[in-house]
Design an enzyme around this catalytic site. Structure first.
Site, PDB file in Angstrom:
ATOM      1  N   ASP A 288       0.850  -1.193   0.000  1.00  0.00           N
ATOM      2  CA  ASP A 288       0.000   0.000   0.000  1.00  0.00           C
ATOM      3  C   ASP A 288       0.883   1.239   0.000  1.00  0.00           C
ATOM      4  O   ASP A 288       0.735   2.137   0.821  1.00  0.00           O
ATOM      5  CB  ASP A 288      -0.912  -0.013   1.233  1.00  0.00           C
ATOM      6  CG  ASP A 288      -2.041   1.007   1.144  1.00  0.00           C
ATOM      7  OD1 ASP A 288      -2.447   1.348   0.022  1.00  0.00           O
ATOM      8  OD2 ASP A 288      -2.511   1.458   2.213  1.00  0.00           O
TER       9      ASP A 288
ATOM     10  N   ASP B  99       3.530   1.697   7.920  1.00  0.00           N
ATOM     11  CA  ASP B  99       2.272   0.974   7.736  1.00  0.00           C
ATOM     12  C   ASP B  99       2.394  -0.177   6.742  1.00  0.00           C
ATOM     13  O   ASP B  99       1.965  -0.097   5.589  1.00  0.00           O
ATOM     14  CB  ASP B  99       1.159   1.924   7.292  1.00  0.00           C
ATOM     15  CG  ASP B  99      -0.207   1.284   7.452  1.00  0.00           C
ATOM     16  OD1 ASP B  99      -0.294   0.141   7.968  1.00  0.00           O
ATOM     17  OD2 ASP B  99      -1.206   1.916   7.051  1.00  0.00           O
TER      18      ASP B  99
END
Length: 348
Positions: free
Chosen positions: A219, A241
């Site tokens: 992502d 993340d």
């Protein structure tokens, strides 16, 4: 993975019980005593807080970020694979921000939640119109992929047509999420777009003689890269993340950094690959996957919003979702994607 968990009663959503006191209690359970200063950070999938500590074991900074994983999304084994990947990246001196080991563990349990604690990292979104910044990011993406190619994930999933595209379409239709006045048109265009994806080289990823599949950030959009000034110690990009880390083609971690018209995207891609190819070869066949991957993300994003709608934070932050106008807009975007998939891929 149980990412399709649907909480049908918003009043009973698991995150309702995650009050500030509960967050501090969870940290206290592993020896991190907060001083009461707690700030919620932007995150929809999980709940993430910046916490100022009053006392903590040696090696834990005064300010930490506590991440509470969405119940039912990842298994313990899948989260631990994310943590192990982050540790491999840090050992390879890649600036990825991973969880701290506290009392010998990076993953902790408190009541219904798995949670992890990471050091706080400041920064801003990178300037992606700066060629030097693009080269720098490209170099580190190559290093991430070199680590990612060393071995596959055993527990985490693969980015593929079925999970991101077909299953998302079918779920939306089965749960009557698309208004009747646009449903037939959306289903037709979505199916046509998925047929284009199926005809691409995506199905060859991971196959003998095809495009390699490796562990990815998954992502890698600008919001997940924190840039600090290069005149400071440790300046440059920091990748955060890894929640969506999975197997897939290398280009998945590049294409979300491209924006603007075709000329702008070509220039950005050139900058990324100039840096990338200093450390790792890039298979140019993957450029033909950019628009199919964008198409899958578009469909998956609608399903993601719909599956999470009973989480009170979603209606509050995405009030435009679900209307006939929204779905008409999706029809137009998918039609644009069909045209884009019929064009020649970007070159750099």
């Amino acid at each position: 993975m149980s990412s399709d968990t649907l909480f049908t009663d918003a009043s009973r959503h698991p995150y309702d019980s995650l009050t500030p006191d509960r967050v501090l209690d969870a940290l206290d359970s592993i020896g991190l005593v907060g001083d009461g200063r707690l700030m919620a950070l932007s995150s929809y999938e999980n709940r993430v807080y910046q916490v100022q500590l009053q006392s903590a074991p040696a090696g834990v900074p005064e300010t930490v970020v506590a991440k509470f994983y969405r119940p039912g999304r990842w298994s313990e084994a899948q989260i631990l694979e994310e943590h192990a990947f982050a540790a491999e990246l840090e050992q390879a001196e890649v600036p990825a921000v991973g969880p701290l080991a506290i009392a010998g563990a990076t993953l902790h349990r408190f009541e219904d939640f798995w949670f992890a604690v990471s050091p706080r990292r400041g920064g801003r979104a990178p300037e992606l119109d700066d060629f030097e910044v693009l080269e720098w990011i490209g170099r580190f993406l190559a290093r991430i992929h070199s680590v990612g190619a060393a071995q596959p994930f055993a527990e985490r999933p693969t980015l593929d047509l079925q999970s991101f595209g077909t299953a998302s379409r079918d779920w939306l239709l089965a749960h009557h999420m698309v208004p009747l006045d646009v449903q037939a048109e959306w289903e037709r265009v979505c199916t046509e777009a998925l047929q284009r994806v199926e005809a691409s080289a995506l199905l060859q990823v991971g196959q003998a003689g095809g495009i390699a599949s490796l562990r990815l950030h998954g992502d890698c959009h600008p919001g997940n890269i924190l840039w600090t000034p290069t005149d400071r110690p440790g300046g440059g990009p920091h990748f955060v993340d890894l929640d969506d880390a999975r197997m897939g083609p290398a280009v998945q971690d590049l294409w979300m950094l491209l924006s603007g018209d075709r000329k702008q995207r070509t220039l950005q891609l050139s900058g990324l690959l100039d840096g990338y190819e200093r450390f790792r070869d890039f298979d140019r066949r993957e450029l033909a996957l950019i628009e199919p991957l964008r198409t899958l993300r578009l469909i998956h994003y609608s399903a993601w919003l719909a599956r999470r709608w009973s989480d009170p934070s979603f209606p509050a932050n995405f009030p435009w979702f679900g209307s006939s106008d929204y779905w008409q807009g999706q029809v137009v975007l998918l039609q644009d994607q069909i045209e884009a998939m019929d064009e020649a891929p970007l070159s750099a």
